[in-house]
Scaffold this motif. Structure first.
Motif, short mmCIF file in Angstrom:
data_model
loop_
_atom_site.label_atom_id
_atom_site.label_comp_id
_atom_site.label_asym_id
_atom_site.label_seq_id
_atom_site.Cartn_x
_atom_site.Cartn_y
_atom_site.Cartn_z
N GLY A 94 48.67 85.91 -33.66
CA GLY A 94 47.99 86.64 -32.60
C GLY A 94 46.75 87.32 -33.11
O GLY A 94 46.58 87.51 -34.32
N CYS A 95 45.87 87.69 -32.19
CA CYS A 95 44.67 88.46 -32.53
C CYS A 95 44.98 89.93 -32.30
O CYS A 95 45.25 90.35 -31.16
CB CYS A 95 43.49 88.01 -31.67
SG CYS A 95 41.95 88.88 -32.05
N VAL A 96 44.97 90.70 -33.37
CA VAL A 96 45.27 92.13 -33.30
C VAL A 96 44.05 92.88 -32.76
O VAL A 96 42.93 92.68 -33.23
CB VAL A 96 45.63 92.66 -34.70
CG1 VAL A 96 45.94 94.16 -34.63
CG2 VAL A 96 46.82 91.89 -35.28
N CYS A 97 44.27 93.73 -31.77
CA CYS A 97 43.20 94.53 -31.18
C CYS A 97 43.50 96.01 -31.39
O CYS A 97 44.62 96.46 -31.13
CB CYS A 97 43.08 94.26 -29.69
SG CYS A 97 42.52 92.60 -29.27
N VAL A 98 42.51 96.75 -31.86
CA VAL A 98 42.64 98.19 -32.08
C VAL A 98 41.71 98.91 -31.11
O VAL A 98 40.50 98.62 -31.07
CB VAL A 98 42.31 98.57 -33.53
CG1 VAL A 98 42.36 100.08 -33.72
CG2 VAL A 98 43.27 97.89 -34.49
N TYR A 99 42.28 99.84 -30.35
CA TYR A 99 41.52 100.60 -29.36
C TYR A 99 41.44 102.07 -29.75
O TYR A 99 42.43 102.66 -30.21
CB TYR A 99 42.18 100.50 -27.99
CG TYR A 99 42.11 99.13 -27.36
CD1 TYR A 99 41.13 98.82 -26.42
CD2 TYR A 99 43.04 98.14 -27.70
CE1 TYR A 99 41.07 97.56 -25.83
CE2 TYR A 99 42.99 96.88 -27.13
CZ TYR A 99 42.00 96.60 -26.20
OH TYR A 99 41.95 95.36 -25.61
N GLU A 100 40.26 102.64 -29.55
CA GLU A 100 40.09 104.08 -29.60
C GLU A 100 39.89 104.52 -28.15
O GLU A 100 38.84 104.27 -27.56
CB GLU A 100 38.90 104.45 -30.47
CG GLU A 100 38.74 105.96 -30.66
CD GLU A 100 37.57 106.29 -31.56
OE1 GLU A 100 37.80 106.83 -32.64
OE2 GLU A 100 36.41 105.99 -31.17
N GLY A 101 40.91 105.12 -27.58
CA GLY A 101 40.88 105.38 -26.15
C GLY A 101 40.95 104.04 -25.42
O GLY A 101 41.84 103.23 -25.68
N ASP A 102 39.98 103.79 -24.56
CA ASP A 102 39.93 102.53 -23.83
C ASP A 102 38.95 101.53 -24.43
O ASP A 102 38.73 100.45 -23.87
CB ASP A 102 39.52 102.78 -22.37
CG ASP A 102 40.55 103.61 -21.61
OD1 ASP A 102 41.75 103.49 -21.94
OD2 ASP A 102 40.15 104.38 -20.72
N VAL A 103 38.38 101.87 -25.58
CA VAL A 103 37.33 101.04 -26.18
C VAL A 103 37.90 100.21 -27.33
O VAL A 103 38.51 100.75 -28.26
CB VAL A 103 36.17 101.92 -26.70
CG1 VAL A 103 35.09 101.04 -27.33
CG2 VAL A 103 35.59 102.75 -25.57
N LEU A 104 37.71 98.90 -27.25
CA LEU A 104 38.10 98.01 -28.33
C LEU A 104 37.13 98.18 -29.48
O LEU A 104 35.93 97.98 -29.34
CB LEU A 104 38.10 96.55 -27.85
CG LEU A 104 38.47 95.49 -28.90
CD1 LEU A 104 39.91 95.68 -29.39
CD2 LEU A 104 38.29 94.09 -28.31
#
Length: 277
Positions: free
Chosen positions: A44-54
């Motif tokens: 899978g492609c891991v996504c890290v968000y700060e608040g609602d921002v990728l």
């Protein structure tokens, strides 16, 4: 800092591509081109968000032999140094455990201290140093009598080359261990060819971006005949670059490439790996 971490869906592709561009604006990104390929693979492609921002992404892929491969780790420049990379690695390790991977590896540039340090603090150690060469002058070339090889025959040809190639074959800067599972997969994908007239053989093709370059992962026997075939094959499929990446101790292969006009890539690469069992 607290982040939200999740795996990407198809609808996240454009946002992931934005992060790729923002992290390396002068680099020709490949995420869009490879997205469908990645979606077809375990991981899978891991996504890290700060608040609602990728702000960060990283791809985890399970290779045919059950090992984990890490790639496309990108963090938007405005958010670098905040711990997003560490969050991605934490998820990488979780995914490796979930998929029962025996090991997990990645590559980075030899001079990329930040990437190398991030891998090392997560337990990965240098496994090999590699050098890449490429050829764009595809004049000449001869198909000779090379034919596709079945998986069983491919194993008989390739596995004895394990030490000479330091246990690595490379497609698209993806470093595969030389073992029966990977070799049989390459053969099933039509990437292994042999010239029965003299026993020469070549492993070549692409993991993704098939229209960009033909990658030579291994050659055996008469290297000139193998390179002739690769050049002919590249032109036949409409590709105008042939690449080969190998471990530094393979002086015979390097000499053969140089003699045929291959040029070295900008810098060497290092593979870092953690073995779980």
């Amino acid at each position: 800092m607290e982040f939200t971490v999740k795996l990407a869906q198809y609808s996240d592709m454009e946002e992931c591509a934005r992060v790729e561009y923002e992290s390396m604006p002068n680099y020709p990104g490949y995420l869009r081109d490879a997205w469908h390929y990645f979606e077809s693979q375990k991981g899978g492609c891991v996504c890290v968000y700060e608040g609602d921002v990728l702000i960060g992404i990283g791809r985890f892929t399970v290779l045919p032999d059950g090992t984990g491969w890490l790639e496309t780790l990108r963090v938007s420049k405005a958010h670098q140094g905040k711990g997003a990379g560490k969050a991605i690695y934490k998820k990488y390790l979780e995914l490796a455990h979930e998929h029962g991977c025996s090991s997990m590896a990645m590559f980075t540039g030899e001079k990329n201290v930040v990437s190398s340090h991030l891998a090392e603090i997560n337990g990965l150690r240098t496994a090999a140093t590699h050098r890449g060469y490429h050829l764009t002058d595809l004049s000449g070339g001869d198909a000779h009598s090379f034919k596709p090889v079945d998986p069983i025959s491919a194993s008989k040809l390739i596995l004895p080359m394990k030490d000479e190639y330091n246990d690595h074959m490379v497609f698209n800067r993806t470093f595969y261990h030389i073992n029966d599972a990977n070799v049989r997969c390459f053969a099933a994908e039509g990437k292994v060819f042999e010239d029965p007239t003299d026993g020469s053989f070549i492993v070549c093709g692409a993991r993704f971006q098939h229209n960009v370059a033909l990658h030579i992962a291994m050659m055996g026997g008469n290297y000139d005949r193998c390179i002739d075939f690769a050049v002919n094959y590249a032109k036949a499929i409409g590709v105008y670059k042939v690449s080969c990446t190998f471990t530094l101790n393979n002086e015979k292969l390097e000499a053969a490439l140089v003699s045929r006009g291959f040029k070295p890539d900008a810098s060497d690469l290092i593979t870092k790996e953690i073995v779980f069992r």
